[in-house]
Design an enzyme around this catalytic site. Structure first.
Site, PDB file in Angstrom:
ATOM      1  N   PHE A   1       0.606  -0.599  -0.231  1.00 36.44           N
ATOM      2  CA  PHE A   1       0.185   0.504   0.065  1.00 36.44           C
ATOM      3  C   PHE A   1       1.266   1.148  -0.449  1.00 36.44           C
ATOM      4  O   PHE A   1       1.453   1.453   0.810  1.00 36.44           O
ATOM      5  CB  PHE A   1      -0.708  -0.532   1.042  1.00 36.44           C
TER       6      PHE A   1
ATOM      7  N   SER B   1       3.186  -6.871   2.861  1.00 38.48           N
ATOM      8  CA  SER B   1       2.663  -6.104   3.571  1.00 38.48           C
ATOM      9  C   SER B   1       1.113  -6.194   2.612  1.00 38.48           C
ATOM     10  O   SER B   1       0.413  -6.904   2.754  1.00 38.48           O
ATOM     11  CB  SER B   1       2.994  -4.438   2.722  1.00 38.48           C
ATOM     12  N   MET B   2       0.719  -5.135   2.128  1.00 40.74           N
ATOM     13  CA  MET B   2      -1.388  -5.007   1.298  1.00 40.74           C
ATOM     14  C   MET B   2      -1.063  -6.111   0.401  1.00 40.74           C
ATOM     15  O   MET B   2      -1.931  -6.653   0.261  1.00 40.74           O
ATOM     16  CB  MET B   2      -1.127  -3.660   1.469  1.00 40.74           C
TER      17      MET B   2
ATOM     18  N   ASP C   1       8.105  -4.463  13.295  1.00 39.37           N
ATOM     19  CA  ASP C   1       7.762  -3.441  12.110  1.00 39.37           C
ATOM     20  C   ASP C   1       7.119  -2.549  12.888  1.00 39.37           C
ATOM     21  O   ASP C   1       6.555  -3.009  13.844  1.00 39.37           O
ATOM     22  CB  ASP C   1       7.237  -5.258  11.760  1.00 39.37           C
TER      23      ASP C   1
ATOM     24  N   HIS D   1       9.614  -3.279   8.781  1.00 38.06           N
ATOM     25  CA  HIS D   1       8.449  -3.063   7.632  1.00 38.06           C
ATOM     26  C   HIS D   1       9.134  -3.989   6.028  1.00 38.06           C
ATOM     27  O   HIS D   1       8.371  -4.958   5.845  1.00 38.06           O
ATOM     28  CB  HIS D   1       7.367  -2.384   8.043  1.00 38.06           C
TER      29      HIS D   1
END
Length: 253
Positions: free
Chosen positions: A25, A93-94, A194, A224
């Site tokens: 994202f 992630s996303m 993270d 992250h």
């Protein structure tokens, strides 16, 4: 609107095994490009698309929704499945939510998932305000560039567009309901430190999926964006081992 340097999508035609990489994202393909390059070196066919609204300016995300991001990932997956014997999906992630949704929707067409710090739930109690706040405040400070490695930089937005953030919460709801449908082999790597996505995200994925072939690895030295961090080589090597194990007939490309 011109693309940010490094945010370009990437494709490479290699062998009969395909790998789709999905970025996060407000991020861009740049966060996964070193991973893509390693997969190319190993002989795989690789697709690393740029998701709609990303890679230019944060304002361009305001008119996009999770369905738009998914549609591009879905298109890239279908393109790979049309020309490859097997396809794996790797994501950050996303992108992890989109990968899980792809796996739920496409079933056996996805041979396995490699998830790095997947984002599948809200870690901010204030997210309940997004339905209203997004009509009042256009953006908040961004989440890009959470990297421990000095000198490593992520190409992403410095602002978080709230219309898009609200849509992301809708994606999470969809994916959470689908997690029991995930039966593909899964390699999940996550960072204990993270500052964007809490460990509770990975715990949720591991607790709810129905996969019996599951490997969990920790990225102890990374934040992250672990694909650009100290543990990048761990991610690249583990993903190659994972794919080769599940494609024995084509392990030597």
């Amino acid at each position: 609107m011109p693309l940010l340097p490094g945010a370009e999508p990437f494709q490479h035609r290699g062998g009969p095994i395909g790998v789709l990489l999905v970025h996060g994202f407000t991020g861009s393909p740049q966060s996964l490009r070193p991973w893509a390059d390693r997969l190319v070196e190993a002989g795989y066919t690789v697709s690393l698309p740029l998701l709609p609204g990303h890679g230019t300016r944060w304002q361009d995300m305001q008119t996009t929704r999770w369905e738009d991001w998914y549609a591009e990932a879905d298109r890239a997956l279908r393109e790979l499945t049309a020309s490859c014997e097997q396809v794996f999906v790797c994501a950050l992630s996303m992108g992890g939510s989109l990968a899980l949704h792809l796996a739920a929707q496409h079933g056996s067409a996805v041979s396995g998932l490699v998830l790095v710090n997947p984002s599948v739930r809200s870690d901010n109690p204030a997210s309940v305000l997004l339905p209203v706040l997004r009509h009042v405040v256009p953006s908040l400070p961004g989440v890009a560039n959470d990297i421990a490695l000095e000198g490593s930089t992520e190409v992403g937005y410095d602002r978080t567009p709230l219309h898009a953030a609200w849509s992301l919460t809708r994606l999470w709801q969809t994916v959470q309901a689908e997690l029991p449908e995930i039966r593909q082999p899964v390699l999940l790597l996550h960072s204990p430190q993270d500052h964007v996505v809490s460990p509770a995200n990975s715990e949720l994925v591991l607790a709810r999926i129905s996969s019996t072939d599951v490997t969990e690895l920790l990225c102890e030295r990374s934040y992250h964006v672990a694909t650009l961090d100290h543990d990048a080589e761990l991610i690249f090597g583990a993903s190659l081992d994972f794919i080769r194990r599940l494609t024995p007939a084509t392990a030597e490309l």
